[in-house]
Design a protein around this motif. Structure first.
Motif, PDB file in Angstrom:
ATOM      1  N   ASN A   2      16.149  39.063  46.041  1.00  0.00           N
ATOM      2  CA  ASN A   2      16.004  40.485  46.345  1.00  0.00           C
ATOM      3  C   ASN A   2      16.387  40.804  47.795  1.00  0.00           C
ATOM      4  O   ASN A   2      15.706  41.533  48.493  1.00  0.00           O
ATOM      5  CB  ASN A   2      14.569  40.947  46.085  1.00  0.00           C
ATOM      6  CG  ASN A   2      14.514  42.432  45.770  1.00  0.00           C
ATOM      7  OD1 ASN A   2      15.466  42.994  45.250  1.00  0.00           O
ATOM      8  ND2 ASN A   2      13.389  43.052  46.081  1.00  0.00           N
ATOM      9  N   ARG A   3      17.509  40.248  48.262  1.00  0.00           N
ATOM     10  CA  ARG A   3      17.946  40.464  49.631  1.00  0.00           C
ATOM     11  C   ARG A   3      19.430  40.796  49.664  1.00  0.00           C
ATOM     12  O   ARG A   3      20.172  40.534  48.722  1.00  0.00           O
ATOM     13  CB  ARG A   3      17.698  39.227  50.486  1.00  0.00           C
ATOM     14  CG  ARG A   3      18.617  38.057  50.171  1.00  0.00           C
ATOM     15  CD  ARG A   3      18.389  36.899  51.122  1.00  0.00           C
ATOM     16  NE  ARG A   3      19.415  35.876  50.981  1.00  0.00           N
ATOM     17  CZ  ARG A   3      19.550  34.827  51.775  1.00  0.00           C
ATOM     18  NH1 ARG A   3      18.688  34.657  52.758  1.00  0.00           N
ATOM     19  NH2 ARG A   3      20.506  33.951  51.590  1.00  0.00           N
ATOM     20  N   ILE A   4      19.850  41.365  50.773  1.00  0.00           N
ATOM     21  CA  ILE A   4      21.263  41.651  50.992  1.00  0.00           C
ATOM     22  C   ILE A   4      21.552  41.394  52.463  1.00  0.00           C
ATOM     23  O   ILE A   4      20.644  41.450  53.311  1.00  0.00           O
ATOM     24  CB  ILE A   4      21.621  43.095  50.578  1.00  0.00           C
ATOM     25  CG1 ILE A   4      23.139  43.270  50.558  1.00  0.00           C
ATOM     26  CG2 ILE A   4      20.949  44.122  51.472  1.00  0.00           C
ATOM     27  CD1 ILE A   4      23.588  44.583  49.941  1.00  0.00           C
ATOM     28  N   LEU A   5      22.812  41.122  52.782  1.00  0.00           N
ATOM     29  CA  LEU A   5      23.187  40.689  54.113  1.00  0.00           C
ATOM     30  C   LEU A   5      24.093  41.696  54.797  1.00  0.00           C
ATOM     31  O   LEU A   5      24.981  42.290  54.174  1.00  0.00           O
ATOM     32  CB  LEU A   5      23.898  39.337  54.044  1.00  0.00           C
ATOM     33  CG  LEU A   5      23.150  38.219  53.328  1.00  0.00           C
ATOM     34  CD1 LEU A   5      24.011  36.970  53.267  1.00  0.00           C
ATOM     35  CD2 LEU A   5      21.816  37.924  54.008  1.00  0.00           C
ATOM     36  N   LEU A   6      23.877  41.857  56.118  1.00  0.00           N
ATOM     37  CA  LEU A   6      24.693  42.713  56.955  1.00  0.00           C
ATOM     38  C   LEU A   6      25.342  41.856  58.032  1.00  0.00           C
ATOM     39  O   LEU A   6      24.658  41.204  58.818  1.00  0.00           O
ATOM     40  CB  LEU A   6      23.843  43.809  57.608  1.00  0.00           C
ATOM     41  CG  LEU A   6      24.588  44.761  58.555  1.00  0.00           C
ATOM     42  CD1 LEU A   6      25.542  45.661  57.773  1.00  0.00           C
ATOM     43  CD2 LEU A   6      23.597  45.615  59.358  1.00  0.00           C
ATOM     44  N   GLY A   7      26.675  41.850  58.062  1.00  0.00           N
ATOM     45  CA  GLY A   7      27.402  41.170  59.125  1.00  0.00           C
ATOM     46  C   GLY A   7      27.616  42.121  60.295  1.00  0.00           C
ATOM     47  O   GLY A   7      27.939  43.292  60.096  1.00  0.00           O
ATOM     48  N   VAL A   8      27.442  41.613  61.507  1.00  0.00           N
ATOM     49  CA  VAL A   8      27.540  42.423  62.723  1.00  0.00           C
ATOM     50  C   VAL A   8      28.364  41.655  63.749  1.00  0.00           C
ATOM     51  O   VAL A   8      28.223  40.434  63.888  1.00  0.00           O
ATOM     52  CB  VAL A   8      26.133  42.714  63.311  1.00  0.00           C
ATOM     53  CG1 VAL A   8      26.235  43.403  64.658  1.00  0.00           C
ATOM     54  CG2 VAL A   8      25.312  43.549  62.338  1.00  0.00           C
TER      55      VAL A   8
END
Length: 380
Positions: free
Chosen positions: A94-100
């Motif tokens: 239940n997670r999602i990833l943000l690249g920065v």
């Protein structure tokens, strides 16, 4: 030019620093969440220890009833130059990833997940980072893209990330399920700043870059560090590139020369169509529904939406100019009409977000431009 009545501003959030990047989360259960990145350039009257630093923030918002922005998280960090969510359709844990990417030269991965879904309580934290250059290099990471693009992700996919930097290079990373990054290579690409990098979403081996040297380059990781194609079509620096996920042979580029160009990647000798957007083009985003409309941040000329049909960039069908600063960040939400009804937003097809430099503003708007050409929600 289409009427501005296609847009209706629902809410405005004033950021502490200049807002330059905004990205809507594309996947359940966080489609009502958007991230905004900011930065501040050093000033002459700053203290000596601040003059070489660019500071920034990451804001995370949820859209609530009535179309208002509710802040979930704020992280103080170095200057944010670009952000991209990993676009996935099934979410482990239940997670999602943000690249920065930031002004200190790092690629960072943040994780968003529910810690108490019953009360909508979320956690947003940094879980991995890698420097793109040597420790003693003064380099800024300027843009990034995930190889999985805006399409479906499965457990068999191995996500890669490309990063461009202020020394004109492109770095290539692999993301592992063990929540760590490995750097595969760093290649020289441009003489000056490499403003943009983007994958071909139909082939994980091919990516594109654009730089302040006016070059638009194509790379193939199977061949090596020499570009497989060089285009000098652009008169000024190349600042934006975006591949169409459902038509991977279709690619668009934007430039300081104000011209939006449509390309067929099977023959990059010349664009198949052009349109003058009257302002330097900093960001381009295909819509997540029909993959027919382009959202463009046109710097000094606001934001425009372009309707593409029959292999031609037909016309500008919307113009949003409610900001008083340079138009830098723009994105579509993946929320459809039924989602808007649940949010008590009675008109419009979907939500969009925009942000700009001088006025330090993030704006949330509902858009109604597709009233005669209904959105196909089944593709979102």
């Amino acid at each position: 030019m289409a009427s501005k009545d296609y847009f209706h501003t629902l809410d405005t959030f004033i950021t502490e620093l200049s807002a330059d990047s905004v990205e809507w989360c594309p996947a359940e259960p966080f489609k009502d969440v958007l991230a905004c990145g900011t930065y501040k350039l050093p000033e002459i009257n700053d203290s000596p220890n601040l003059r070489n630093r660019r500071i920034g923030q990451i804001y995370l918002f949820r859209v609530v009833k009535g179309g208002k922005l509710e802040m979930l998280h704020q992280i103080d960090t170095s200057g944010i130059l670009d952000m991209k969510w990993m676009h996935i359709t099934d979410i482990d844990n239940n997670r999602i990833l943000l690249g920065v990417v930031n002004s200190n030269g790092y690629l960072q991965i943040y994780e968003l997940r529910y810690v108490d879904s019953a009360h909508n309580k979320t956690e947003f934290k940094l879980i991995a980072e890698e420097k793109i250059g040597a420790d003693d290099e003064k380099v800024m990471a300027l843009s990034l893209d995930w190889s999985v693009g805006r399409g479906a992700w499965t457990s068999d996919s191995i996500p890669h990330i490309a990063v461009s930097d202020s020394l004109g290079r492109i770095s290539h990373f692999t993301w592992h399920e063990t929540s760590n990054l490995t750097k595969n290579f760093t290649w020289s690409a441009h003489q000056f700043q490499a403003w943009i990098v983007a994958f071909n979403y139909g082939s994980k081996n091919i990516f594109y870059s654009g730089g302040d040297d006016n070059k638009f380059l194509t790379f193939d990781t199977r061949v090596g560090s020499v570009p497989v194609f060089r285009s000098r079509e652009h008169i000024y620096g190349v600042t934006s590139i975006h591949n169409n996920i459902v038509k991977p042979h279709t690619l668009v580029t934007g430039s300081y020369d104000q011209i939006l160009r449509l390309w067929d990647t099977r023959n990059l000798n010349q664009p198949i169509s052009k349109i003058d957007l009257e302002g330097g083009i900093w960001r381009l985003k295909w819509d997540p529904f029909k993959h027919q409309y382009l959202f463009a941040a046109c710097m000094s000329e606001g934001f425009r939406i372009v309707n593409w049909s029959s292999e031609v960039l037909m016309s500008v069908c919307g113009h949003y100019d409610e900001h008083s600063g340079l138009s830098y960040g723009c994105d579509w939400s993946s929320l459809n009409k039924e989602d808007l009804k649940r949010l008590n937003i009675s008109t419009g097809n979907t939500l969009i977000s925009t942000c700009s430099y001088q006025d330090c503003a993030l704006k949330l708007s509902v858009i109604n431009f597709m009233t005669d050409d209904k959105v196909d929600d089944s593709t979102s």
